[in-house]
Design an enzyme around this catalytic site. Structure first.
Site, short mmCIF file in Angstrom:
data_model
loop_
_atom_site.label_atom_id
_atom_site.label_comp_id
_atom_site.label_asym_id
_atom_site.label_seq_id
_atom_site.Cartn_x
_atom_site.Cartn_y
_atom_site.Cartn_z
N CYS A 61 8.16 5.72 6.32
CA CYS A 61 7.45 4.74 5.51
C CYS A 61 8.31 3.54 5.17
CB CYS A 61 7.04 5.37 4.18
SG CYS A 61 5.67 6.50 4.28
N CYS A 95 5.61 1.86 0.20
CA CYS A 95 4.45 2.73 0.46
C CYS A 95 4.06 3.51 -0.78
CB CYS A 95 4.72 3.69 1.60
SG CYS A 95 3.26 4.64 2.06
N CYS A 155 3.86 6.15 9.22
CA CYS A 155 2.84 6.47 8.22
C CYS A 155 1.59 5.63 8.50
CB CYS A 155 3.40 6.15 6.85
SG CYS A 155 2.20 6.07 5.53
N CYS A 184 1.22 2.70 5.35
CA CYS A 184 2.02 1.48 5.23
C CYS A 184 2.41 0.89 6.58
CB CYS A 184 3.26 1.73 4.37
SG CYS A 184 4.44 2.89 5.11
#
Ligand SMILES: [Zn+2]
Length: 190
Positions: A38, A42, A69, A72
């Site tokens: 991430c 995030c 992810c 994000c």
């Protein structure tokens, strides 16, 4: 922007749990238990510190076997992902929804998940005005409609659009329109 070289693990951990968008692009964090990586900003659930690995760039995280992810999108270039824009848009939506209540900068910042100082700064960068001025503008525009289309008194309108006194409504009205509510009504009453 700080590079990873002068970022301590402690600092990165702090940025991670605070979802601090200031650090987006400076590093990425991956979670060993989920296999996902991430951006610092995030909003996914805060991971446990012992499960975290930090990376300087997305490619290193990818070659380390981590998946980006879905929330994000850390594999996209920063130009494609603008977390500041997203935060400001969220704040604007909240203002449009709650302009008639007593919105404080700190509540607004809390709702969008950043610090009041940071929100003020990015809001100004994106819109040219502060959240406070934006709220005022929305309220005054609303009051202009009420003045020209209803027979509500200025006091009634003041309370209806979120002011706690007639004088603060007058001052704000003057700042935005350069006239008084009374003058405005005389000119534009339908
Ligand atoms: Zn994420």
């Amino acid at each position: 922007m700080e590079t990873r070289k002068n970022l301590t693990a402690e600092k990165m951990w702090e940025a991670t749990i605070n979802c601090d968008a200031n650090y987006d692009g400076s590093f990425f964090y991956a979670v060993k238990t989920t296999g996902i990586f991430c951006r610092p900003s995030c909003k996914s659930k805060s991971p446990k510190s012992e499960n975290i690995v930090f990376f300087e760039n997305a490619n290193d995280a990818l070659s380390g076997g981590f998946r980006p992810c879905k929330r994000c999108r850390p594999n996209l270039q920063s130009e494609d992902y603008d977390s500041q824009k997203e935060i400001v848009e969220k704040a604007v939506n909240i203002i449009h929804q709650y302009y008639d209540e007593k919105i404080q900068l700190k509540d607004l910042a809390y709702k969008v998940g950043v610090s009041p100082f940071y929100l003020n700064r990015i809001f100004r960068t994106k819109t040219g005005i502060t959240p406070h001025m934006y709220i005022e503008k929305i309220r005054i525009h609303k009051s202009m409609t009420l003045l020209s289309t209803t027979s509500l008194t200025s006091t009634e309108i003041a309370y209806k659009i979120g002011y706690d006194s007639l004088s603060s409504f007058y001052k704000a009205f003057k700042r935005v329109t350069n006239s008084s509510p009374k003058e405005y009504r005389l000119h534009y009453r339908k």
